[in-house]
Design an enzyme around this catalytic site. Structure first.
Site, PDB file in Angstrom:
ATOM      1  NE  ARG A  80      -2.724   1.053   3.421  1.00 20.30           N
ATOM      2  CZ  ARG A  80      -2.974   0.356   5.006  1.00 20.30           C
ATOM      3  NH1 ARG A  80      -4.274   0.000   4.287  1.00 20.30           N
ATOM      4  NH2 ARG A  80      -2.772   1.179   6.181  1.00 20.30           N
ATOM      5  CE  LYS A 183      -2.711   4.927   7.229  1.00 17.90           C
ATOM      6  NZ  LYS A 183      -3.752   4.934   7.551  1.00 17.90           N
ATOM      7  CD  GLU A 219     -12.169   5.300   4.968  1.00 16.22           C
ATOM      8  OE1 GLU A 219     -12.268   4.712   5.577  1.00 16.22           O
ATOM      9  OE2 GLU A 219     -10.806   5.688   4.102  1.00 16.22           O
TER      10      GLU A 219
END
Ligand code: PLP
Length: 339
Positions: A80, A183, A219
């Site tokens: 990620r 992220k 989210e």
């Protein structure tokens, strides 16, 4: 043993002995360096400071009942981290370098790993920033990858008890085709105003709606959202949601214990049909949600005062795997030997 009040650690910064750093220059990564300073020196025109070239990861090392120190699914974090780097044109960190840095940072700060049973763990924060100068909007040619660790207690003061969240319509965390799926710090900057407002209004977190239609659950602040009903685990599917490793693990555990799993758009109207709802991520594993208040319509969605039975079961299973007490049938953990 260090004179640290392990039981009352907050989820915050606590100085440790070393951090680990590595520089990308002239098209290649250099050597890993251990450093005892908490400060970094970078060019004032570094792209991280002007154009938001910054990505991070969040993971934990857990001391088990058997005394061993475990990492959880670090390969997923490494991948990620690469996706995040590629998503904002930074030099991705190779998997082996990622692991070497984490292992070194954990080993060198082994005395800060909380003992088993304190409700605490060693939080690991890998960070990648554009450190080279640019004035025009272009990616940097130099990058700094670093890892620091800090012992942390529970993310929410409630611990594994239901929190109240505020559903907001007037802010978006990420654009429909933007960077919500990686992220990067920019997403967090965009969430600070609604998150601080929610805190001032007495909530633990905000719940965002999809940015395009404002019809679907997105989210839950810095965590993924899920709902459970009719023996089914439901979690939203959207390009603006960060693919949580905790959520992915929960889906697997849910399947293992006989639940159906659905990852699909979750309409706002569906909120009232869930038996249990919660937020999930590395920091809290699962935060059961007791109440959702729609800031605009004033509608209140009330769930249990206690965490629901399925959330509790999943939480205990996941935590048990991380602490080496539940058999790790999916091979998710990596033991760091000798500390
Ligand atoms: C990190 C993060 C999560 C949780 O991901 P995990 O891999 O489970 O820790 C969820 N949402 C956002 C926005 C995040 O940044």
């Amino acid at each position: 043993m260090e004179n640290i009040d392990w039981k009352n650690l907050p989820f915050g910064y606590f100085k440790t002995d070393y951090n680990v750093r590595c520089y990308y220059r002239n098209g290649k990564w250099g050597e890993l360096e251990a450093c005892s300073s908490e400060y970094i020196s970078i060019h004032m025109a570094a792209t991280a400071l002007h154009y938001g070239q910054e990505a991070f990861e969040g993971m934990k090392a857990y001391r088990g009942k058997d005394g061993k120190v475990r990492l959880f699914r670090w390969v997923d974090n490494a991948r990620r981290f690469q996706d995040s780097a590629n998503g904002i044109m930074m030099a991705p960190v190779p998997e082996e370098l990622f692991f070497a840095a984490i292992e070194k940072a954990v080993r060198m700060n082994a005395r800060f790993i909380p003992p088993y049973g304190m409700g605490a763990s060693l939080y690991i924060r890998p960070l990648l920033i554009g450190s080279g100068p640019q004035v025009g909007v272009r990616p940097a040619t130099e990058y700094l990858f670093m890892v620091f660790v800090t012992p942390v207690g529970p993310y929410f003061k409630e611990g594994f008890n239901p929190v109240n969240v505020e559903l907001v319509h007037d802010y978006d965390r990420a654009a429909p085709q933007g960077t919500g799926h990686i992220k990067v710090g920019g997403n967090y900057a965009a969430s600070l105003v609604p998150a601080s407002r929610a805190a001032a209004e007495g909530y633990s977190s905000v719940l965002f709606l999809d940015a395009k239609e404002k019809k679907y659950i997105d989210e839950a602040g810095p965590a993924n959202f899920f709902g459970i009903k009719n023996n089914t685990y439901v979690t939203p599917k959207s390009h603006t949601i960060l693919p949580s490793i905790t959520n992915k693990s929960i889906e697997t555990i849910a399947t293992d214990i006989g639940l159906k799993v659905e990852r699909r758009p979750v309409p706002l109207d569906e909120l009232e049909t869930f038996e249990e709802v919660g937020a999930c991520g590395t920091a809290a594993i699962i935060s059961p949600i007791g109440k959702i208040v729609d800031r605009e319509t004033k509608k209140v969605y009330q769930y249990g005062e206690q965490s629901g039975p399925i959330s509790t079961k999943i939480y205990q299973t996941l935590r048990g795997i991380q602490e080496g007490e539940v058999k790790d049938i999916h091979d998710w953990t990596t033991v760091i030997e000798g500390i």
